[in-house]
Design a protein around this motif. Structure first.
Motif, PDB file in Angstrom:
ATOM      1  N   UNK A  69      26.449  22.647 -28.813  1.00 31.45           N
ATOM      2  CA  UNK A  69      25.894  23.650 -29.079  1.00 31.45           C
ATOM      3  C   UNK A  69      24.957  24.300 -28.024  1.00 31.45           C
ATOM      4  N   UNK A  70      25.648  24.556 -26.779  1.00 26.08           N
ATOM      5  CA  UNK A  70      24.649  24.772 -25.689  1.00 26.08           C
ATOM      6  C   UNK A  70      24.616  26.313 -25.916  1.00 26.08           C
ATOM      7  N   UNK A  71      23.449  26.994 -25.764  1.00 23.48           N
ATOM      8  CA  UNK A  71      23.032  28.522 -26.065  1.00 23.48           C
ATOM      9  C   UNK A  71      23.641  29.137 -24.859  1.00 23.48           C
ATOM     10  N   UNK A  72      24.092  30.450 -25.160  1.00 20.68           N
ATOM     11  CA  UNK A  72      24.633  31.208 -24.323  1.00 20.68           C
ATOM     12  C   UNK A  72      23.959  31.249 -22.867  1.00 20.68           C
ATOM     13  N   UNK A  73      22.795  31.455 -22.743  1.00 24.68           N
ATOM     14  CA  UNK A  73      22.014  31.521 -21.506  1.00 24.68           C
ATOM     15  C   UNK A  73      21.841  30.193 -20.735  1.00 24.68           C
ATOM     16  N   UNK A  74      22.095  29.095 -21.583  1.00 23.92           N
ATOM     17  CA  UNK A  74      22.092  27.854 -20.675  1.00 23.92           C
ATOM     18  C   UNK A  74      23.563  27.781 -20.176  1.00 23.92           C
ATOM     19  N   UNK A  75      24.542  27.990 -21.148  1.00 25.62           N
ATOM     20  CA  UNK A  75      25.837  27.918 -20.700  1.00 25.62           C
ATOM     21  C   UNK A  75      26.337  28.608 -19.610  1.00 25.62           C
ATOM     22  N   UNK A  76      25.629  29.891 -19.329  1.00 32.88           N
ATOM     23  CA  UNK A  76      26.098  30.605 -18.122  1.00 32.88           C
ATOM     24  C   UNK A  76      25.367  30.202 -17.053  1.00 32.88           C
ATOM     25  N   UNK A  77      24.233  29.609 -17.125  1.00 33.62           N
ATOM     26  CA  UNK A  77      23.680  28.861 -16.118  1.00 33.62           C
ATOM     27  C   UNK A  77      24.512  27.627 -15.434  1.00 33.62           C
ATOM     28  N   UNK A  78      25.089  26.812 -16.424  1.00 38.04           N
ATOM     29  CA  UNK A  78      25.958  25.908 -16.170  1.00 38.04           C
ATOM     30  C   UNK A  78      27.328  26.500 -15.300  1.00 38.04           C
ATOM     31  N   UNK A  79      27.866  27.578 -15.663  1.00 35.75           N
ATOM     32  CA  UNK A  79      28.850  28.211 -15.305  1.00 35.75           C
ATOM     33  C   UNK A  79      28.473  28.868 -13.730  1.00 35.75           C
ATOM     34  N   UNK A  80      27.494  29.285 -13.756  1.00 31.51           N
ATOM     35  CA  UNK A  80      27.145  29.769 -12.305  1.00 31.51           C
ATOM     36  C   UNK A  80      27.042  28.713 -11.337  1.00 31.51           C
ATOM     37  N   UNK A  81      26.465  27.701 -11.676  1.00 30.95           N
ATOM     38  CA  UNK A  81      26.095  26.423 -10.922  1.00 30.95           C
ATOM     39  C   UNK A  81      27.332  25.685 -10.579  1.00 30.95           C
TER      40      UNK A  81
END
Length: 126
Positions: free
Chosen positions: A80-92
């Motif tokens: 249940x990773x929130x979108x903003x955190x999931x985006x951070x994971x994607x960027x890194x």
């Protein structure tokens, strides 16, 4: 943060901010869990549904937890990773490291876990 133990798993329920001040709780819980040693089986799931913010300290704490559990032959799964955190994971590039699931039941049922693009808690790629 709450810790919920099941017969063959443990769920870390993350709430609010995962930042410099709050990572100590995650680190201590992770140390206790990895210290359980060979008798511990099953995944450790980080339930991120109520996570509002994650900074670089939070990311570092999750990476360290992932590494420590891997050394003990266990998996860290994120749910249940929130979108903003999931985006951070994607960027890194951490979306290629962490196993990310739509929710806790999926994380508990999943094998090694899906790899590839991180998905928000709504299941959408970020």
């Amino acid at each position: 943060m709450d810790v919920r133990h099941g017969a063959r798993h443990v769920v870390f329920v993350l709430r609010g901010k995962l930042d410099f001040d709050s990572t100590v709780q995650l680190r201590e819980a992770g140390e206790r869990e990895s210290a359980r040693g060979a008798g511990a089986v099953g995944p450790v799931v980080a339930d991120c549904a109520a996570l509002e913010f994650c900074d670089s300290s939070g990311i570092s704490a999750l990476v360290r937890l992932h590494q420590r559990l891997a050394e003990a032959g266990r998996a860290l799964r994120l749910a249940s990773v929130p979108g903003s955190v999931a985006r951070l994971f994607s960027l890194t590039g951490l979306d290629q490291v962490f196993s990310v699931y739509a929710d806790v039941p999926a994380a508990l049922a999943g094998g090694a876990g899906p790899r590839g693009p991180a998905r928000s808690s709504e299941g959408q790629p970020v």
